[in-house]
Design an enzyme around this catalytic site. Sequence first.
Site, PDB file in Angstrom:
ATOM      1  CG  ASN A   3      -0.299   0.436   7.890  1.00 55.69           C
ATOM      2  OD1 ASN A   3       0.519  -0.429   7.676  1.00 55.69           O
ATOM      3  ND2 ASN A   3      -1.408   0.211   8.588  1.00 55.69           N
ATOM      4  CD  GLN A  14      -1.364  -0.156   3.645  1.00 57.88           C
ATOM      5  OE1 GLN A  14      -2.194  -1.050   3.560  1.00 57.88           O
ATOM      6  NE2 GLN A  14      -1.286   0.653   4.675  1.00 57.88           N
ATOM      7  N   GLY A  15       0.310   2.279  -0.571  1.00 56.51           N
ATOM      8  CA  GLY A  15       0.960   3.576  -0.617  1.00 56.51           C
ATOM      9  C   GLY A  15      -0.082   4.647  -0.354  1.00 56.51           C
ATOM     10  CE1 TYR A  16      -2.192   5.531   4.106  1.00 53.57           C
ATOM     11  CE2 TYR A  16      -0.082   4.434   3.817  1.00 53.57           C
ATOM     12  CZ  TYR A  16      -1.324   4.512   4.411  1.00 53.57           C
ATOM     13  OH  TYR A  16      -1.710   3.537   5.302  1.00 53.57           O
ATOM     14  CG  LEU A  17      -2.778   8.218  -4.130  1.00 58.30           C
ATOM     15  CD1 LEU A  17      -4.098   7.990  -4.845  1.00 58.30           C
ATOM     16  CD2 LEU A  17      -1.630   8.320  -5.123  1.00 58.30           C
TER      17      LEU A  17
END
Length: 161
Positions: free
Chosen positions: A140, A26-29
């Site tokens: 996270n 997962q990544g974050y915009l």
Amino acid sequence: MGVEIERKFRVRAGFRPQGAGTEIVQGYLSRDPLRTVRVRLAGERGYLTVKGETCGASRAEFEYEVPAADARAMLALCAARVEKTRYRVPWAGHVFEVDVFHGASAGLVVAEVELADAAEEVALPPWTDGEVTGETRYYNAALISHPYKLWTEEEKGGYQP
């Protein structure tokens, strides 16, 4: 409006769930604490999640399944990622999601339990090792910029996974 009510716990040293877990990237915009926007690939399923500010154990949450190819393309837009294996562990009428982190946060193992109500009682499994609900370093989104391998002994608070 969707609401997530979740409590988070460290997991005792040596405990590792049995069975097949789900590999998650997962990544974050957006990692703004008032509104995070997460993209996740869980196995071969993609998700886009918007979360509001945390108040205690609650926050607004809107999650939408997206095509896996779209999730992969959005992950490419993220500066950094969190990688983990998630296991679902039933315990005393609840399901704990145990995350075993990899990469820069390898060594960190946490368990989360979602509740229907913030006042709901939950029996804790013997493999939990202290509640960390609301401690932002365990989020996270925070692990992106300050992964577990960089934590000081004070930040670990005696935790030895």
